[in-house]
Design an enzyme around this catalytic site. Structure first.
Site: not given
Length: 426
Positions: A17-20, A22-23, A168
């Site tokens: 999940g590093a495309s935007r 915190i990642g 959640y």
């Protein structure tokens, strides 16, 4: 801020999940040391409302000084995870760090959470974290100062963190339970396994899409606080620092960063708490008021002290709906395309509806005969304050004062309608 030391030069980091958000912020921080970054996410094509893809993130990583490998990965899919890990090992020779950042959220109650949404959250959060850890661990056992870092909260068993969104909380705590168990399981292998969680809300593009404007932004911190605290954790000795539930500002203070306010979106502002920590919205409001501030998500009592009693509404829902009727038009219906229902409690309880889906629209008391696409549950005073611009729906939602059932995207559109009303001074 925590300075780069070069300790991660040449180390290989697999981030989900590093495309935007915190990642990506963590990826860029590690890239400044010259780390190799695998950007494992689904975002191969641009999102209509959110910036960034795995390819744009990879470009930024390389511009920051690292090497990048973008991989299209749905972490619910075992074959895709194994393929991405194999590509990473083939390109960089191994894996030293895994960051389980990818996550899905739906703050809905038991009766309002379809099993498809339940499966999505548990598939990404708990199962995805377990799967990525399982696949990376054989390489981490051979890695240099190996770490797994899960972006998940401490295991706080207070019922208040379960009752409004059981699914959640279960999914997010699943990530933390992975860390709790695996830290002990792989302690003798010298693999550090920890979690990291922000004390306050973090302002990202996703929150902005939710309708968070300047009023919300000034109560948040920048994602760089998570990136810097992650860096501090990942440069610690993996044999001596494992099994910890870390909070971002605590880690930085322990590291010698004395001015945490540098991470505030608006320096010196009073901040929204994040979920799952012991300091709840009421406690935070009291802290803020004692320092002379009025929390945007909470009304203060005379004398500057936060009041636990619900304040009386200034004008009331009826006047708000009279103003709403002035905005109704076919153009607005075409833009919004949804029916809202408001379940109000407090001094002026009742049910109201706003139909922006049929004809030229309608608004009034009672349930909509067409049914509701999005239901908002709140105190009547909060309802009036939101439409008057005294607080925002996003800040109320983050503080647990507003509950949303149904189509969350419509709630985002409603926030913009509120802003339109404020500009028109209705």
């Amino acid at each position: 801020m925590a300075a780069n030391t070069g300790k991660l030069l040449g180390r290989t980091v697999f981030i989900t999940g590093a495309s935007r958000g915190i990642g990506k912020a963590i990826a860029l921080k590690l890239a400044k040391d010259g780390a190799n970054i695998i950007i494992a996410a689904k975002t191969a094509e641009p999102h209509p409302k959110l910036p960034g893809t795995i390819y744009t993130a990879a470009k930024e990583v390389e511009e920051a000084g690292g090497k990048a490998l973008p991989c299209v990965v749905d972490i619910r899919n075992e074959d895709e995870v194994r393929k991405a890990v194999s590509q990473a090992v083939a390109k960089f020779g191994g894996i030293d760090i895994l960051i389980n950042n990818a996550s899905a959220i739906s703050l809905t109650g038991t009766l309002q959470t379809p099993m498809k949404r339940y499966d999505l959250m548990n598939g990404i959060n708990a199962r995805g974290t377990y799967l990525c850890s399982q696949v990376c661990l054989p390489y981490l056992q051979k890695g240099t100062n190996p770490h797994i870092l899960n972006i998940s909260p401490p295991l706080n068993m207070s019922p208040k963190w379960f009752k409004g969104h059981v699914a959640y909380t279960m999914a997010k705590y699943g990530m933390s339970m992975c860390a709790l168990g695996m830290a002990e399981e792989f302690r003798e292998d010298g693999i550090a396994i920890n979690t990291l969680w922000p004390r306050t809300a973090i302002y990202t593009a996703a929150m902005e899409m939710l309708g968070g404007g300047s009023e919300v932004a000034k109560q948040c911190r920048k994602p760089e606080i998570m990136a810097d605290s992650a860096y501090v954790i990942l440069t610690k000795d993996s044999k001596s620092f494992t099994g910890n539930f870390c909070i971002d500002d605590e880690i930085l203070l322990q590291h010698g960063v004395t001015d945490i306010s540098t991470y505030d979106c608006v320096p010196g502002s009073k901040l929204l708490p994040d979920f799952f920590l012991d300091v709840g919205p009421d406690d935070l409001a009291n802290q803020m008021s004692s320092q002379g501030a009025t929390p945007a998500f909470y009304k203060s009592a005379p004398g500057g002290k936060a009041s636990t009693a619900t304040p009386p509404p200034a004008d009331g829902p009826q006047k708000t709906f009279q103003a709403l009727k002035l905005l109704l038009s076919e153009d607005l219906v075409q833009k919004i395309n949804g029916v809202f229902q408001f379940e109000l409690s407090g001094s002026q309880p009742g049910t109201w509806h706003l139909d922006l889906k049929n004809g030229a629209g309608s608004a009034g008391s009672g349930e909509s005969p067409k049914g509701a696409d999005c239901t908002l549950i709140m105190d009547s005073a909060l309802f009036t304050d939101m439409f008057a611009g005294k607080t925002s729906a996003t800040s109320a939602f983050m503080a647990g004062k507003l509950k949303i059932q149904g189509n969350l995207a419509l709630a985002m559109k409603l926030e913009k309608l509120m802003q339109q009303m404020q500009k028109a001074k209705l």
